[in-house]
Design an enzyme around this catalytic site. Structure first.
Site, short mmCIF file in Angstrom:
data_model
loop_
_atom_site.label_atom_id
_atom_site.label_comp_id
_atom_site.label_asym_id
_atom_site.label_seq_id
_atom_site.Cartn_x
_atom_site.Cartn_y
_atom_site.Cartn_z
N GLU A 116 0.81 -1.24 0.00
CA GLU A 116 0.00 0.00 0.00
C GLU A 116 0.84 1.28 0.00
O GLU A 116 0.60 2.19 0.79
CB GLU A 116 -0.97 -0.01 1.20
CG GLU A 116 -2.01 -1.09 1.10
CD GLU A 116 -3.14 -0.99 2.12
OE1 GLU A 116 -3.05 -0.18 3.06
OE2 GLU A 116 -4.12 -1.74 1.96
N GLU A 130 -5.78 -8.46 0.01
CA GLU A 130 -6.48 -8.03 1.24
C GLU A 130 -7.93 -7.77 0.87
O GLU A 130 -8.20 -6.87 0.07
CB GLU A 130 -5.85 -6.77 1.84
CG GLU A 130 -4.51 -7.00 2.49
CD GLU A 130 -4.01 -5.80 3.28
OE1 GLU A 130 -4.82 -5.05 3.85
OE2 GLU A 130 -2.77 -5.62 3.30
O1 AHR Z 1 -6.17 -4.36 8.29
C1 AHR Z 1 -4.93 -4.67 7.74
C2 AHR Z 1 -4.27 -3.44 7.16
O2 AHR Z 1 -5.12 -2.85 6.22
C3 AHR Z 1 -2.99 -3.72 6.42
O3 AHR Z 1 -1.88 -3.56 7.21
C4 AHR Z 1 -2.96 -2.71 5.33
O4 AHR Z 1 -2.28 -3.19 4.22
C5 AHR Z 1 -4.41 -2.33 5.11
O5 AHR Z 1 -4.58 -0.97 5.05
#
Ligand code: AHR
Length: 506
Positions: A171, A302
């Site tokens: 990210e 994610e």
């Molecule tokens: O909830 C996990 C987090 O959410 C991670 O560290 C990140 O990549 C995302 O913003």
């Protein structure tokens, strides 16, 4: 009656690695989540045995580690060697103290005990760069007589771990990220890092940071720009998305908005379908511009439904519970539809990681010194993973004569959301009924069946699996499937607000 049509000649392979999960050094994911040496169920290594059992029963094969935002400032070499002398650090991404008692080698021991065989590691491309990524790769996969590989041997791990998948940072478009970069800076760094890592180990595949969320103004131009820099040297573009019932539309706006009404909330998996299509379109544009023969794969590494924490954050402790929460039946149905969006795009999305496995918007919840149990979303993922194998394929399908609904935000949403899979010995229909009323579907299968059965998750919309009632929502056998043995035509009824798995053995 709704009719489910299968296009038997239109299929693509889907493999168990498609549905993975994620472990990050944040909150209570690691410490008191999977690692708690004083716990009554602890293994000699200090791993929670109750959690390991739940993870094995989940059947997950892919696991991303150790972050997440944590990785943008971490030093991987703090996490290896004698536990007694490992440095304690500030985890500035998540405002906690990192003892480094659970590190890289413990992770590999843990996944072995959890029956996970497909780790994804993230290197730090925030505060660090190419050299550190190479050192870590050499420690993990090195097979020659070299310094880092020898250190791994010295630490008691003679064989290289052979990790195939590597995330090139995390990210790095996000304003919250330590050492955020412009797309040009990041794309160049990722390209050169991937190139160097592949020179060291040509068997690896690398994952480029795509947009953190479609709610950032830089989406999807970030994806286009970083792909323009790194297309030839990477294998995947990453996607992330979390959906909260009342999150703001745009990350630049701080204020929450009114919560989604239920029909809108249950339809929000459409954002996944849209985002996957958009990222694939951008990647294909870059492919054309570069006259490349390679099609970029997507790693949706994610994804989840999201709620804010039910526990009070305790910054700068050794485990700061940032995101501990229960999911109810409504969340579970949306989660099911999100998983179906990924499955129906399994020709393009080849890796995905539900985030996270334990305690942060989790599949599995733990109490320190106490029990471990599962959110209902665990049972959705388990029912999909159970049917994935080295022979599974998704069969293209559509519903006719089905009911649709519209909301202010979405038009023509099918009440039944479905995907059909062929496991090699059975046709499996996964279906969410987004509506209050039961829905009957007829299905014409490609072959006559020998037997069949059905399971579902049903309950009240607000039901949750609490520590007091940990099994309120689980997958239950269901009698609403009338099996016609020897026939291709079958009929089933899906209860109102339900997740369903219909299995037809042929
Ligand atoms: O909830 C996990 C987090 O959410 C991670 O560290 C990140 O990549 C995302 O913003």
């Amino acid at each position: 009656m709704a009719k489910l049509n299968l296009y038997n000649e239109q299929r693509f392979d889907v493999r168990p690695q498609l549905f993975g999960s994620f472990l990050e050094h944040m909150g209570t994911v690691i410490y008191t989540g999977i690692y708690e040496p004083g716990h009554p169920s602890a293994t000699p290594e200090g791993f929670r045995g109750d959690v390991l059992k739940l993870v094995r029963e989940l059947g997950v094969k892919t696991l991303r580690y150790p972050g997440g935002n944590y990785t943008s400032s971490y030093h991987w070499e703090d996490t290896i060697g004698d536990q007694a002398t490992r440095p304690k650090r500030m985890n500035i991404a998540w405002q906690s103290l990192e003892t480094n008692q659970f590190g890289l080698d413990e992770f590999f021991q843990w996944i072995q005990q959890a029956d996970v065989d497909n780790p994804i590691l993230t290197v730090n491309l925030g505060t660090r760069g190419i050299d550190d990524a190479l050192h870590e790769l050499e420690y993990v996969n090195g097979k020659y007589d070299t310094d880092w590989a020898n250190l791994r041997r010295q630490n008691g791990h003679a064989e290289p771990y052979g990790v195939k998948y590597w995330c090139l940072g995390n990210e790095l478009d996000g304003p919250w990220q330590v050492a955020r970069k412009t797309p040009e800076e990041y794309g160049l760094l990722a390209n050169e890092t991937s190139k160097a890592m592949k020179l060291m180990d040509p068997d690896i595949e690398t994952i480029l940071v795509g947009s953190s969320t479609p709610r950032l103004d830089t989406y999807p131009s970030w994806d286009f720009k970083v792909l323009m820099e790194a297309y030839d040297n990477v294998d995947y573009i990453a996607m992330h998305n979390y959906i909260d019932r009342d999150q703001s539309e745009n990350l630049d706006q701080q204020a929450l908005r009114d919560s989604d009404d239920l029909p809108t909330y249950l339809a929000r998996s459409r954002e996944f379908d849209k985002q996957i299509d958009e990222v694939a379109t951008i990647a294909d544009a870059v492919k054309a511009l570069k006259h490349s023969d390679k099609t970029m794969k997507i790693s949706f590494d994610e994804w989840n439904v999201h709620h804010f924490s039910q526990k009070k954050p305790q910054p700068w402790g050794e485990h700061n519970p940032v995101d501990w929460c229960y999911f109810d039946l409504a969340d579970t149905l949306l989660f099911g539809s999100m998983a179906l969006a990924i499955l129906r795009h399994g020709d393009r999305v080849k890796l995905s990681c539900q985030a996270l496995l334990v305690n942060t918007i989790p599949l599995i919840l733990t109490d320190e010194g106490g029990n471990a149990w599962a959110n209902p979303t665990y049972y959705v993922l388990q029912s999909i993973l159970k049917n994935l194998s080295d022979t599974s394929t998704v069969i293209a399908s559509s519903l006719t004569d089905s009911q649709n609904y519209s909301t202010k935000r979405y038009q023509d949403v099918p009440v039944i959301d479905q995907v059909v899979m062929d496991t090699g010995s059975a046709y499996v229909v996964f279906a969410v009924n987004r509506g209050e009323k039961a829905q009957t579907i007829s299905v014409a299968l490609p072959a006559a069946i020998k037997s069949g059965h059905m399971e579902h998750i049903v309950g009240e919309l607000g039901d949750k699996n609490t520590r007091e009632h940990p099994e309120t929502l689980t997958l239950q056998p269901c009698n609403d499937l009338t099996v016609e043995v020897g026939s291709k035509a079958q009929t089933a009824t899906l209860s109102g607000y339900s997740w369903n798995v219909l299995t037809f053995d042929y």
